[in-house]
Design a protein around this motif. Structure first.
Motif, PDB file in Angstrom:
ATOM      1  N   ARG A 187      70.710  75.867   7.492  1.00  0.00           N
ATOM      2  CA  ARG A 187      71.336  74.497   7.746  1.00  0.00           C
ATOM      3  C   ARG A 187      72.848  74.513   7.552  1.00  0.00           C
ATOM      4  NH1 ARG A 187      68.199  70.061   6.337  1.00  0.00           N
ATOM      5  NH2 ARG A 187      70.106  69.027   5.682  1.00  0.00           N
ATOM      6  N   TYR A 231      72.103  79.126  12.022  1.00  0.00           N
ATOM      7  CA  TYR A 231      72.219  77.785  12.558  1.00  0.00           C
ATOM      8  C   TYR A 231      72.388  77.643  14.084  1.00  0.00           C
ATOM      9  CZ  TYR A 231      74.158  73.087  13.173  1.00  0.00           C
ATOM     10  OH  TYR A 231      74.734  71.694  13.481  1.00  0.00           O
ATOM     11  N   ILE A 237      65.946  71.582   9.934  1.00  0.00           N
ATOM     12  CA  ILE A 237      67.213  71.798  10.573  1.00  0.00           C
ATOM     13  C   ILE A 237      67.378  71.318  11.875  1.00  0.00           C
ATOM     14  CG2 ILE A 237      68.815  73.851  11.223  1.00  0.00           C
ATOM     15  CD1 ILE A 237      67.194  75.626   9.287  1.00  0.00           C
TER      16      ILE A 237
END
Lengths: 696, 696
Positions: free
Chosen positions: A23, A30, A55
């Motif tokens: 996250r 990410y 996410i």
């Protein structure tokens, strides 16, 4: 094993698990999820993260085991120490393809090397194909899918790019976005302990969206495989390579970078040449070529017409074209007359055709159409120097339209920067390659001509020379052995006799006939001239005796065992060339040819080609050297026996394949007599690979 | 004549009359007024137009006569047929400087040529200096003034550019605006019937705002003047030239473009070399170099350090550097140890220094400072492959700051395009040159090293050889004359005797001593080997007679008058070189040197330099050839008498100046014996300029 099926999930996965998804926007885990989502991947995106629930609004999974169907690709971005564990979990979950982004493997030292070996072991056990480790990932703009963490996605296009350097991939993505160049697939191979550059070239070959294959290569995994796959690909679509590590320092840097064996730049050059791979000198050149090869037909020949609205830029283009081996087309009288009737009075209707600054897109259209119609013209370069009175974009439209109705390549150079952005977009849409500086057209057209010429070489394998007794072809270590081996392949030597004493030397000389050459016979030396071990043009008995004594003294002085001298017939009226074999660790036996004699290193006129050679390949090798020019008859010298040289080159190349333990073998000089009179190997030396068995 | 005063009003006029000013925005006469006004020229702008009262709110004048003071420059944009009339009016009004934008002169044919001659006549009568006709005008960004009609004004900067092609000027203006490159002065010279490229180079030399002089040159007006002015300029500031028309087709295109005599590319190359003018291959290269030369100090030597965050791009840079003759610095143990203590564990602390993808501007700063401090490093290349986690602009700031506190050049390659625009602006502000592709650093640093080396050559004129009898130096047309002329300059020939009959040949041979060479004596032939007119290594009487007969037969067969043979001592154990003079129509006598023998054209190992040569220049010429490498002792051959070769080259270069009617003079072979034993001209031939008088 069908390689298309094998590699397909890297570019067209049905579902992707991102193991190590994060996250935190600063983490690679990410970026990978963001890229899959943002660049519109349509399959399932399954972030795997124990501690997050979602996410980027995608639900997370605690482990790979929980990821739902369909899923056939895992992106792994976890610490190196647990990558093998994750790989095993992928295997258990039935995922057969993985991209290992994580670094910390063999590129960092011994500890990493052990982790890498474990990774390979697990992947083999579970039959998983993986890219990496230490890579950036893959992009397919047509699927679309972007498994990388790098910001940005190139436009869709026809160029496929694979790279052993991740930084190169990141640079190309960023550059392509700025320059508006489109790609089909991009892949970073990382440490390539499983999927390698050759397999990737095959995958790009088999991809229908890819029209041109480009590759940044530091070293190939297996030379023979590479050549086979690249050659097959190059038959169907252009392959352009940029080789990193060509110089000595560069090769050292490659070794410390990916640990790839850079090999000799000459061998790579010869292997590319053989396989039809076009070797670019720079990144810029690689993508200049790629666009032109993707978008434009190949020229039939070397004759270029230049169409311009200004003299200076055209002159620079002409200089560069000529320097690259291209030629200016001599336009037909008909074309010139037509142009005269259409262009302003002061315009130049000879090539380069200068329509002058006052002419606009309409005049360009008329002239371009005439040039493309002219049978003496194989390709056209259109140059526009900046002007204030018409929209450059309108010229771009015109060039695109007129070029599209002919079957000849057109390269544009709409110069400038501030005023031409729209024009460049239109050229791109119309698939007309453009270069900002007119000189750059030359390398582009030269590459296209080179490809055309390669496609025209018949690919038949050479006729085998079978006129020898296989029993006699055996492991060879001394000059005597080399000689009989070469004689088995029909290569001739001048008459000679070994003399172990002064008296024998005189006797031998008289039986062979003056003039003769006396050569030191010794096991312990190869470069004879460095010990003054060769005496030329001996014409009488006193000279024989003097030569014997001088050789003996020199041998003693340099501490060389003298076993006697070879008394050899002196050949006159011929040309000295060098011909040889050299085994490259990657590409196997290479055949060498060039200007021979003692100055061979100084003259630097030796070219090489990958064995075996068919007739045309042998001729091309000869013609690439100054020695080859001279063989055809130079000034008052009669043409030499080029036919015999061709024959010898083909046979020697076969010998390289037949006797794989030869490391180096050199005939220097090979003495080529006038046409019809043959060629004689005067001196031969060689070395064998000691730790390999003769396999004849 | 003070050239600064003479050309100053083209760049810093006190008031400008625009004759042929127009209200129609599509006319050039409008563009010129607009540019003067829009780009903030602070002096008086006086549009001359009979029928308009104002243009762009500037009051118009009916004729030049009415224009108020101060006015010292006229821009003339009227039909060719009335340009002379306007020029006369300018003279009457007291204006001594004009820029003739109008075309329609010699570039269009005979009629135009007559108009041009009339124009020159009027200008001379009224003592007006003018640029053009058929030009674009001048820009001085510091004044500021822009006398052109071309849209756009480059930023202020340090680069001066003059061009014989207006299109090149227009392209550069447009490109500079897009690329953000700054210029001091830009000038288009047009047909340059008055102000020429040499005067303009002098004006740029004398301009304090110009730090680097760049020029696009198709041909120079006067070779000797050009060299003198360029050399003087190059002592103070770098001069970079791009020569149009280097190849055969290019030279033809130049002839039809500006009518300039392109001359031979080799002569231009040698003249640039002599004058310290750096010759760029492409426009891109010229401005890459110009920025680096303007912004960065010169390196002390060839040792480069490469600092990178990724392996692949560094490897490409290293390949290119090595290929351009530069070397990687071997860092000191101290530097390596320091880097080891500061960089990530897996980083490479050997050159190229790879800080790895995880390092940011802080780490770059530390490493760059260490490299610039290391005494083994002469220059540093900083490469940044795109990354996602820090602002490229911050690296630009860091590089600018750290480089600024050292005295060594730094070249950046912040790669990519989409993400680096801000970084490039900062580099520009910080005066750090940047190249988009890392390979381009090589040509930049090579040019800087070359300039450094040129500045280090002492510019003393060569010592004159005075040991000859001036009476004996006279117009020479036959080989015999050439020989005695060269002997006057202390160049040695092997002992020889002319024999007019067989018997004389035998007698001469016996007096000279075996072995000998027999050479056809004839007025009617120069390339003797082409008629089989030379017989080598004759060792006994029978061979003399056979050689005589063979030469005689060959002479008869090829219809050559045989006057006898020269019997010459045969030299052995030496090296064959070629040494000669060739008069270039632009640059006067050039000295040639290289590998000699009958294959001289094939081997292509001949270099040339502008006469006269001092010792170091002679040595540089020798060392630029493979023959020069060999002279130093190659393999088992002893070092040859290089000292004598140097001496001969200096004397021959003086001879070229002393006897200006020599067109070509060639000693081939000049036979160079081992050290201390001298060198002998074995064969000499030459031609004289027929329509010029010997002026000794």
């Amino acid at each position: 094993m069908n390689p298309f099926v094998m590699l397909n999930p890297f570019f067209k996965p049905e579902g992707v698990a991102v193991v190590g998804a994060s996250r935190n926007p600063h983490k690679l885990g990410y970026g990978a999820v963001r890229n899959l989502k943002e660049y519109r991947y349509q399959g399932g995106i399954f972030p795997v993260n124990k501690s997050a629930s979602e996410i980027l609004y995608l639900p997370c999974f605690e482990s790979v085991a929980e990821v739902p169907d369909p899923v056939d690709l895992a992106i792994i971005i976890v610490p190196a120490s647990i990558v093998s564990t994750i790989m095993k979990q992928c295997g258990e979950r039935g995922i057969k393809h993985a991209i290992v982004i994580s670094g910390g493997f063999s590129e960092t030292g011994e500890e990493g090397r052990e982790l890498e070996e474990e990774l390979v072991r697990v992947a083999e056990e579970w039959e998983i194909n993986f890219i990496g480790p230490n890579c950036i990932g893959t992009i397919d703009t047509h699927t679309p899918v972007n498994t990388t963490f790098v910001t940005g996605m190139p436009e869709s296009g026809e160029i496929g790019f694979c790279s052993q350097s991740g930084a190169m991939v990141a640079s190309v993505i960023d550059w392509a976005r700025g320059a508006g160049v489109g790609f089909s697939r991009i892949v970073s191979l990382g440490n390539q302990v499983d999927v390698n550059e050759t397999q990737m070239i095959r995958a790009l070959h088999e991809d229908n969206q890819t029209q041109v294959i480009t590759a940044y290569i530091e070293g190939v995994s297996n030379g023979k495989n590479f050549m086979e796959v690249a050659q097959k690909a190059a038959r169907d679509k252009p392959v352009v390579a940029l080789k990193g590590g060509r110089g000595e320092s560069g090769a050292r840097a490659v070794a410390s970078h990916t640990g790839a064996l850079a090999g000799s730049a000459e061998a790579y050059g010869a292997a590319f040449e053989r396989s039809g791979v076009l070797q670019a000198e720079t990144m810029e050149e690689m993508f200049d070529w790629a666009r032109a090869l993707a978008w434009q037909p190949l020229p039939k020949g070397k004759k270029v017409a230049v169409l311009t609205n200004a003299g200076g830029p055209a002159i620079l283009a002409v200089d560069a074209l000529e320097n690259a081996g291209l030629e200016l087309a001599e336009l037909t009288a008909e074309t010139k007359k037509y142009l005269e009737s259409r262009l302003p009075k002061a315009a130049s209707v000879s090539n380069p055709v200068d329509v002058l600054a006052g002419s606009g897109p309409g005049t360009y259209a008329v002239a371009l159409d005439a040039l493309l119609t002219d049978e003496t013209v194989d390709s056209v370069v259109v140059i526009q120097a900046p002007q204030d009175w018409f929209l450059p974009a309108s010229l771009a439209e015109v060039v695109g339209e007129v070029a599209g109705s002919h079957q000849k390549p057109v390269i544009a150079s709409i110069m400038g920067k501030a005023s031409v952005e729209e024009a460049l977009k239109i050229l791109h849409k119309r698939k007309i390659p453009n270069v900002a500086f007119p000189e750059r057209v030359a390398s582009v057209l030269a590459a296209m001509v080179k490809r055309k010429e390669w496609l025209d070489i018949p690919q038949q394998t050479p006729d085998r020379f079978t006129n020898f007794n296989e029993q006699n072809v055996e492991r060879s270590t001394s000059e005597k052995d080399w000689k009989s081996l070469l004689q088995e392949y029909g290569i001739a030597f001048p008459p000679e006799q070994l003399a172990e004493t002064e008296e024998e030397a005189v006797k031998a000389t008289e039986s062979i006939g003056y003039p003769v050459v006396l050569k030191l016979e010794s096991e312990s030396i190869s470069h004879k001239t460095e010990v003054d071990g060769v005496k030329l043009d001996i014409r009488n008995k006193e000279d024989v005796l003097r030569a014997w004594n001088e050789i003996k003294e020199s041998a003693e002085l340099t501490d060389v065992d003298m076993e006697g001298v070879q008394v050899q017939k002196m050949l006159t009226g011929g040309q000295e060339v060098i011909m040889g074999l050299r085994r490259d660790p990657q590409f196997g036996p290479m055949v060498l040819f060039g200007t021979g004699g003692i100055d061979v290193e100084l003259l630097q006129d030796v070219e090489s080609a990958v064995a075996p050679l068919n007739r045309l390949q042998a001729e091309n090798l000869i013609d690439a050297t100054r020695a080859g020019t001279k063989l055809k008859g130079w000034r008052n010298q009669p043409p030499a026996d080029r036919e015999t040289v061709i024959k010898y080159l083909m046979r020697l190349s076969q010998l390289g394949d037949d006797v794989p333990n030869i490391d180096e073998l050199e005939m220097n000089p090979l003495y080529v007599l006038p046409e019809g009179q043959g060629a004689y190997a005067v001196d031969v030396r060689g070395t064998v690979v000691e730790d390999e068995k003769a396999t004849v």
